[in-house]
Every structure is written in C-alpha cells, then in structure tokens.
Design a protein around this motif. Structure first.
Motif, PDB file in Angstrom:
ATOM      1  N   ALA A  17       0.848  -1.191   0.000  1.00  0.00           N
ATOM      2  CA  ALA A  17       0.000   0.000   0.000  1.00  0.00           C
ATOM      3  C   ALA A  17       0.884   1.242   0.000  1.00  0.00           C
ATOM      4  CB  ALA A  17      -0.913  -0.010   1.222  1.00  0.00           C
ATOM      5  N   ASP A  18       0.557   2.211  -0.859  1.00  0.00           N
ATOM      6  CA  ASP A  18       1.460   3.355  -1.025  1.00  0.00           C
ATOM      7  C   ASP A  18       1.613   4.198   0.244  1.00  0.00           C
ATOM      8  OD1 ASP A  18      -1.058   4.485  -1.083  1.00  0.00           O
ATOM      9  OD2 ASP A  18      -0.766   5.625  -2.925  1.00  0.00           O
ATOM     10  N   ASP A  19       0.643   4.112   1.157  1.00  0.00           N
ATOM     11  CA  ASP A  19       0.768   4.886   2.398  1.00  0.00           C
ATOM     12  C   ASP A  19       1.546   4.134   3.477  1.00  0.00           C
ATOM     13  OD1 ASP A  19      -1.154   2.962   2.844  1.00  0.00           O
ATOM     14  OD2 ASP A  19      -2.626   4.310   3.752  1.00  0.00           O
ATOM     15  N   LEU A 183      -3.911  -0.976  -3.124  1.00  0.00           N
ATOM     16  CA  LEU A 183      -3.779  -1.771  -1.897  1.00  0.00           C
ATOM     17  C   LEU A 183      -4.182  -0.934  -0.683  1.00  0.00           C
ATOM     18  CD1 LEU A 183      -0.440  -3.662  -2.632  1.00  0.00           C
ATOM     19  CD2 LEU A 183      -2.753  -4.597  -2.684  1.00  0.00           C
ATOM     20  N   ALA A 184      -3.859   0.356  -0.718  1.00  0.00           N
ATOM     21  CA  ALA A 184      -4.293   1.250   0.364  1.00  0.00           C
ATOM     22  C   ALA A 184      -5.812   1.408   0.345  1.00  0.00           C
ATOM     23  CB  ALA A 184      -3.616   2.617   0.217  1.00  0.00           C
ATOM     24  N   ILE A 185      -6.394   1.454  -0.852  1.00  0.00           N
ATOM     25  CA  ILE A 185      -7.852   1.571  -0.985  1.00  0.00           C
ATOM     26  C   ILE A 185      -8.531   0.331  -0.400  1.00  0.00           C
ATOM     27  CG2 ILE A 185      -9.762   1.587  -2.658  1.00  0.00           C
ATOM     28  CD1 ILE A 185      -7.943   3.335  -4.459  1.00  0.00           C
ATOM     29  N   ILE A 186      -7.985  -0.853  -0.706  1.00  0.00           N
ATOM     30  CA  ILE A 186      -8.549  -2.101  -0.172  1.00  0.00           C
ATOM     31  C   ILE A 186      -8.490  -2.085   1.362  1.00  0.00           C
ATOM     32  CG2 ILE A 186      -8.154  -4.595   0.035  1.00  0.00           C
ATOM     33  CD1 ILE A 186      -7.217  -4.515  -2.926  1.00  0.00           C
ATOM     34  N   VAL A 365     -12.140   5.042  -2.424  1.00  0.00           N
ATOM     35  CA  VAL A 365     -11.515   5.435  -3.702  1.00  0.00           C
ATOM     36  C   VAL A 365     -11.425   6.958  -3.779  1.00  0.00           C
ATOM     37  CG1 VAL A 365     -11.787   5.462  -6.216  1.00  0.00           C
ATOM     38  CG2 VAL A 365     -12.241   3.365  -4.951  1.00  0.00           C
ATOM     39  N   LEU A 366     -12.510   7.641  -3.464  1.00  0.00           N
ATOM     40  CA  LEU A 366     -12.524   9.110  -3.510  1.00  0.00           C
ATOM     41  C   LEU A 366     -11.478   9.701  -2.566  1.00  0.00           C
ATOM     42  CD1 LEU A 366     -16.376   9.656  -3.681  1.00  0.00           C
ATOM     43  CD2 LEU A 366     -14.739  10.526  -5.358  1.00  0.00           C
ATOM     44  N   THR A 367     -11.350   9.105  -1.371  1.00  0.00           N
ATOM     45  CA  THR A 367     -10.348   9.584  -0.415  1.00  0.00           C
ATOM     46  C   THR A 367      -8.940   9.414  -0.979  1.00  0.00           C
ATOM     47  OG1 THR A 367     -11.725   9.167   1.530  1.00  0.00           O
ATOM     48  CG2 THR A 367      -9.336   9.157   1.876  1.00  0.00           C
ATOM     49  N   ALA A 368      -8.682   8.269  -1.606  1.00  0.00           N
ATOM     50  CA  ALA A 368      -7.352   8.004  -2.171  1.00  0.00           C
ATOM     51  C   ALA A 368      -7.026   8.945  -3.317  1.00  0.00           C
ATOM     52  CB  ALA A 368      -7.268   6.549  -2.635  1.00  0.00           C
ATOM     53  N   GLU A 369      -8.053   9.365  -4.062  1.00  0.00           N
ATOM     54  CA  GLU A 369      -7.841  10.219  -5.234  1.00  0.00           C
ATOM     55  C   GLU A 369      -7.899  11.710  -4.895  1.00  0.00           C
ATOM     56  OE1 GLU A 369      -6.714   9.004  -7.752  1.00  0.00           O
ATOM     57  OE2 GLU A 369      -7.432   6.956  -7.988  1.00  0.00           O
ATOM     58  N   SER A 370      -8.102  12.056  -3.623  1.00  0.00           N
ATOM     59  CA  SER A 370      -8.183  13.474  -3.231  1.00  0.00           C
ATOM     60  C   SER A 370      -6.967  14.230  -3.758  1.00  0.00           C
ATOM     61  CB  SER A 370      -8.235  13.608  -1.698  1.00  0.00           C
ATOM     62  OG  SER A 370      -9.460  13.126  -1.217  1.00  0.00           O
ATOM     63  N   GLY A 371      -7.217  15.377  -4.343  1.00  0.00           N
ATOM     64  CA  GLY A 371      -6.129  16.168  -4.927  1.00  0.00           C
ATOM     65  C   GLY A 371      -6.074  16.058  -6.432  1.00  0.00           C
ATOM     66  N   ASP A 372      -6.637  14.979  -6.997  1.00  0.00           N
ATOM     67  CA  ASP A 372      -6.704  14.822  -8.450  1.00  0.00           C
ATOM     68  C   ASP A 372      -8.127  15.154  -8.887  1.00  0.00           C
ATOM     69  OD1 ASP A 372      -6.882  13.949 -11.106  1.00  0.00           O
ATOM     70  OD2 ASP A 372      -5.475  12.298 -10.792  1.00  0.00           O
ATOM     71  N   VAL A 373      -8.330  16.412  -9.261  1.00  0.00           N
ATOM     72  CA  VAL A 373      -9.678  16.911  -9.546  1.00  0.00           C
ATOM     73  C   VAL A 373     -10.358  16.117 -10.655  1.00  0.00           C
ATOM     74  CG1 VAL A 373     -10.933  18.909 -10.443  1.00  0.00           C
ATOM     75  CG2 VAL A 373      -9.176  19.226  -8.718  1.00  0.00           C
TER      76      VAL A 373
END
Length: 648
Positions: A17-19, A183-186, A365-373
C-alpha cells in the motif's frame, strides 16, 4: 524462473500500500541493520530545454532569449527524449535562429556540450539495496538531497545491479518496493466496512467465486477497479463474461501490447465459437487452463523446453529476449503467471468490494484520489450512475476525508480537507470539537467553540463558498458579513484569558454581544457553481450546462459517445470549457488544446491556428460552447478537432 542453469539473479518486486511503503523500508532497516539497507540514488540529466535555459542564465544572456529558444525545442516522446540535434532537424525555425543569430548559436553550442550530463541527484522511485556486509564496503553513501536525512547510494542502479548494468557492477540486487494506491484503498475499505457494518473481512477470506462480482464486470461497470478499467479492457470483459478468477488473471496478462492479439482468440475458445487446438500435443499439459492460447511468459518458456528442446540455460537467454523485447521479433512481451495472478487477485478484490459494498468502497476510492480533480470528477460521476448520492461538505457532517453517511441508503459526504485552502489542522480542530461537545447549533455556536488560529479569513471564506455552512445561512449573505464573523470569532478567542479585550473582564461570556448579520444580496446560482469549481474542483449543487439542457438534447452525440465514431467522422458536440492550453506549432504559430466537458464526460479538443484566429473569443474557461469538428483516434485515444465554434 530459478533453476540450476540460470546464470543471473532474479528481479525482485514487492508491492505494498502506497501509504505504508516507508514502513516496509524501515522494517528492512530494522531486520538487516540500518547500515545494510539504503534507497538507490539516481541522476537527473541535462535535457535539451533545461540545458538551454541553464546555459542562457550562466552566460548572462536575457531570460527572454533563453525562453524563446527553449520553446522552439519540441517535446520528446515517452522513452525517446528530445536532443538539440534532433530538435534542429524537426523545427526549421530553431535551425534558422541558430544560423542567423550569433547569441543563439553560442547558447546552443554550449548546451550541446552539457546535454545528457548529470544535473542533480534524486532518489529512485522504488529501488532499495540490501547488503550482506555494511553498505560502505560496496558503495559510497550520502543523505537524500531533500534534507530528510534518508541514506541513499551514490551509485545508481546501473552500477549496482547486474540485472540493470551487466557484469561490471557491484553485484547488489535492486529490490523494488512499489507503493500501489489500490492496496491502500482495499485496506481502507476493510476498515470502513468493520466500522460501519460491523463485519470483519480479511483478504484471505474473500470468496473468489462471487457471482455478484462477475456479473458487475460482465456489465462493464469497471470504473474505480484495479487493472480492469478503461474502454478497451471493459469492452473485452463484457465480451469475455468472466466467471472464474482465472479469467481475470488472463485479462491482466493479455491486455498489453503484443499479447493483446490473443484476447479475441481466448474469448472465442472459452465460449466455444472456435475449437480448442494445440500447436503440439505436448502443449496440452501446460495450456489446458487457457484453452490452448499462449498467455503467460511461463507458457513460452515451457514451449521452448518441451517442444523446441531448449536446455534451462538456453531458456534463460530466451527469457531475457522476451523480457527485454530484443531482438525485434520478441517485441510481443508476456508477463509471468505469478505477476498476472498477483495483480489479478488484487483486481478481483477491488471488483468484489465495489460489487458488494459499493458506497463504502467508492468513499475509500474518492479519499485516495483526493487532490486529483479530474479523477474525483470521474468517480463522482460513477457514484451517480450507481445511485450513490455525493453530498457537499458540511460543518456538522463532514470529517477530514470522504466518508459514508451512516444511514441507509448510504450516501457519501465530501471531507473538509478536500476543500482548497483548508488544511488538516483546522479540519481536526472542527471534528474534535464536534466529537467532544456535539454538533454546532448555529453559526455563533460554531464561532464560539472552534478556538483555533487557523480559522482565519481564507479558511472561513472557503467554508462559506463551497457550501459547508449552508445550514447556518445563505452563502452571499455570509460572505458579505465575513469581517463581522471574524471580529466576533476574535473576541470570543480573547474573552476568557485576555484582560486587554473589551470584554476580557467578563467571566460569563453569555453576556457578550450576540452575532448579528447585516442584510446583503444572495449569491446567484452561477456564483455558487464557480465557487464550488474553484474550491472543490467540480460542480456539486448543479451544473452550468443545466441551463442549456434543451439545446443539448437536440444533439445526436455527446462526449461519452464519441469513442464509438470512426476516425474523421464529422459531428457537433457541446459543453463547457474547463481548461485552455496554448502551444506553438512547428511553424511558430499559436494553437490551443482545450478540455471540454459535458454532462457525460470530458474530451480534448485541438484548435489549429486558422480556427483559433477566427473563434478566439469563444475559447475562454467556463464558457459554454458548441463545436463542429472531426473525430481523431491518434495513438488509440479519442479526441476532437474543431472546425467551427459558437456560443450556446
């Protein structure tokens, strides 16, 4: 892949997971010793444009001249960086300037001498080395140049790893510790499922034969999944109608240049429209599960061993040819079964979570993509298609990230940190206060209780404009009263402790003057939408195109349907201009690439110089326009070439 005759070590990739990637590196340091583990250094090199700008600055020429030369250098393609020699061949204007202007010639000649040289040190995106003895016995070390006190190697991967640099290397293997967002999203989805629904799910216990999951993939509902989304993959899955995880593994393996040609054959054989055949009887032993189709790199190696009679030593050379795509006939690269099965399993899990816990999964998913409008816009559109309502930020409902409103049917609420100019500090102060003392009753109660210095003009303005305070007052009126609100907040911050305050001597702050708002004009719908776009990256309470709904309905094609048209087809589309990017053509003329959005999707529109000169007044961000033009399918991507433009 490992056999007694294999002369070279394997590549080792670990996905995490990237985090949590830093945790894995720290674990390796703890296990093997901090002096045995380091991230790999890499060298950024002088590229053509950068070399020109650096030389211009160092030799004291004007910034304008350096900028002029640099802009005449075309961009390189991926994997093929632009060089100054190639740029002069491709752009006659650059060559002309070089031949006619002495300063330009001086700059380019000097830039050629430093082009390709190392410019700076940085950290390899994934590479880590682990040594049997202290690393200083193999490579010089240094601190990370970002000042984070991380130890990195001064040798790059081509000097360290025989797989990258051949025999004349130090001999340390490069481990790739790859951070994967999915993996972080899962992991986040599983935490949220337990918190919201009380179900403790582990990856190991997720069934791999879930009917609901395969039905969702067959319908083509792949947005937000790992490796299974995208137009081409989605179409292939709809034709395949997967019903086992093996089908997912096969699609992960085949959907890449080269092996992609085998997708239709696999689908036809699976559904019995073509016979299952084997090029040699021995191949049935290892191609039985793939209906006789070569899918994995392992299949090629087994064919070489069993059919061609290669030794394991010869197979290793064959494997390298396939993996490195040399010689030319080996360009059709296959991946190993282990790689496909690992990624296939992750892909299946994301699909399972989306099919069975849709709102909870999409909130992660939305939380992981925050910052990418752009990504957030795509995911919110998918939520709407799934029937999941996405609510704007709320001072009484929102937490820091996107969250599920715990009432069925589930809805998703924007988080406070998704608001531009609104940081984690003030977000935490608000959510902590709400958790300790309950929801805010009104605007005065909010300003009384949130005693944080970060509740300033910028953050309060952001809360008002994006609609987070709508339950306490109308946006236009609140915004007009912002100075009063801030003054009230300052007095409440000072009152208990500061004797210099006008009200500082009062121990009972209930006698302080109440909050009064002056009358002011209400915000227009257009203003609200512009504010939402500015602060959240997209429209929430409506859409500018809704005013033109009747006109849009008269069009035969919307942006979502454009990929179904053929190259060169002429049609009319309409939408709102989201972004305008000016570029110079090889002839030094100005053209524009524009991002146009309608209620169905987003498309890139190319506007060439002649059309740009004629219709420039319409090409402004936030303008609603209709465009007549032609469909382009360059490099497999659908775009649009404008011929005529008018306002809606």
């Amino acid at each position: 892949f490992l056999n007694p005759d294999r002369p070279s070590p394997p590549d080792i990739d670990l996905d995490i997971a990237d985090d949590r990637r830093d945790e894995l590196i720290e674990y390796a340091r703890h296990k093997y010793g901090a002096d045995h583990v380091a991230q790999i250094g890499t060298f950024g090199t002088m590229m053509a444009r950068g070399a020109v700008r650096d030389v211009t600055r160092a030799l004291g020429f004007s910034y304008t001249l350096g900028d002029q030369i640099a802009k005449l250098i075309p961009m390189g393609a991926q994997g093929f960086p632009m060089t100054l020699d190639r740029a002069m061949k491709e752009n006659p204007d650059l060559k002309k300037l070089y031949e006619e202007d002495a300063d330009t010639k001086t700059i380019i000649e000097m830039a050629k001498k430093i082009e390709g040289n190392a410019r700076h040190v940085s950290v390899h995106a994934a590479g880590v080395v682990i040594s049997p003895k202290p690393l200083v016995e193999y490579t010089p070390l240094q601190y990370d140049t970002k000042g984070e006190k991380k130890i990195i190697t001064q040798y790059d991967m081509y000097s360290l790893d025989p797989n990258a640099g051949g025999e004349m290397t130090v001999g340390l293997l490069k481990f790739d510790f790859l951070g994967i967002r999915n993996l972080a999203i899962i992991a986040e989805t599983l935490v949220r499922i337990e918190k919201i629904e009380g179900k403790k799910i582990t990856i190991e216990k997720i069934p791999i034969d879930n009917k609901k999951t395969f039905e969702m993939l067959t319908r083509g509902e792949t947005e937000g999944t790992f490796q299974l989304n995208g137009d081409g993959m989605t179409r292939a899955l709809m034709e395949l109608k997967p019903n086992t995880i093996h089908d997912i593994n096969v699609m992960v393996a085949l959907y890449r240049p080269g092996p992609m040609d085998n997708i239709r054959e696999y689908i036809a054989r699976k559904h019995g429209t073509r016979p299952i055949t084997y090029l040699h009887p021995k191949m049935k032993d290892f191609l039985d599960t793939t209906y006789g189709v070569l899918v994995y790199q392992d299949d090629l190696l087994m064919t070489a061993l069993e059919v061609a009679g290669y030794s394991w030593g010869d197979i290793d050379k064959f494997r390298k040819a396939v993996g490195k795509k040399i010689p030319e006939e080996m360009r059709k690269q296959h991946i190993s079964f282990a790689h496909a099965a690992s990624y296939g399993h992750v892909a299946y899990i994301t699909a399972y979570l989306k099919a069975n816990f849709p709102a909870i999964y999409m909130s992660a998913v939305l939380t992981a993509e925050s910052g990418d409008v752009e990504k957030i816009g795509v995911m919110i559109k998918e939520c709407k298609r799934m029937g999941i309502e996405v609510l704007p930020p709320s001072i009484n409902e929102s937490f820091s990230q996107f969250t599920v409103v715990n009432e069925k049917p589930y809805k998703i609420r924007f988080g406070l940190t998704t608001i531009k100019n609104f940081g984690q500090g003030i977000s935490s102060a608000i959510t902590t206060e709400r958790k300790l003392n309950g929801k805010f009753k009104d605007l005065a109660d909010f300003l009384d209780r949130v005693k944080d210095k970060n509740l300033n003009k910028k953050s309060l303005e952001s809360l008002i404009k994006c609609g987070a305070l709508d339950e306490f007052g109308e946006r236009g009126r609140l915004l007009s009263n912002i100075d009063n609100l801030l003054e009230y907040h300052r007095e409440r911050m000072r009152a208990p402790n500061n004797q210099d305050s006008l009200f500082g001597l009062m121990s009972d702050t209930s006698t302080l003057p109440g909050l009064r708002l002056l009358d002011a004009p209400i915000a227009t719908q257009k203003d609200k939408l512009l504010w939402e776009k500015e602060l959240l990256g997209l429209y929430i309470s409506g859409h500018p195109l809704e005013a033109y709904k009747d006109k849009l309905l008269t069009l035969q094609i919307n942006i979502e349907k454009l990929p179904d048209l053929r190259e060169g087809d002429t049609t009319v589309i309409a939408g709102i201009v989201e972004e305008v990017r000016d570029v110079l053509t090889k002839g030094n003329e100005r053209m524009v690439f524009m991002r146009l959005a309608d209620l169905s999707g987003i498309i890139e529109v190319a506007i060439f110089p002649r059309i740009l000169n004629e219709f420039r007044s319409f090409i402004q961000p936030e303008t609603c326009i209709a465009i007549k033009g032609k469909v382009s399918k360059r490099k497999g991507e659908t775009s649009f070439i404008a011929e005529k433009i008018r306002a809606l």
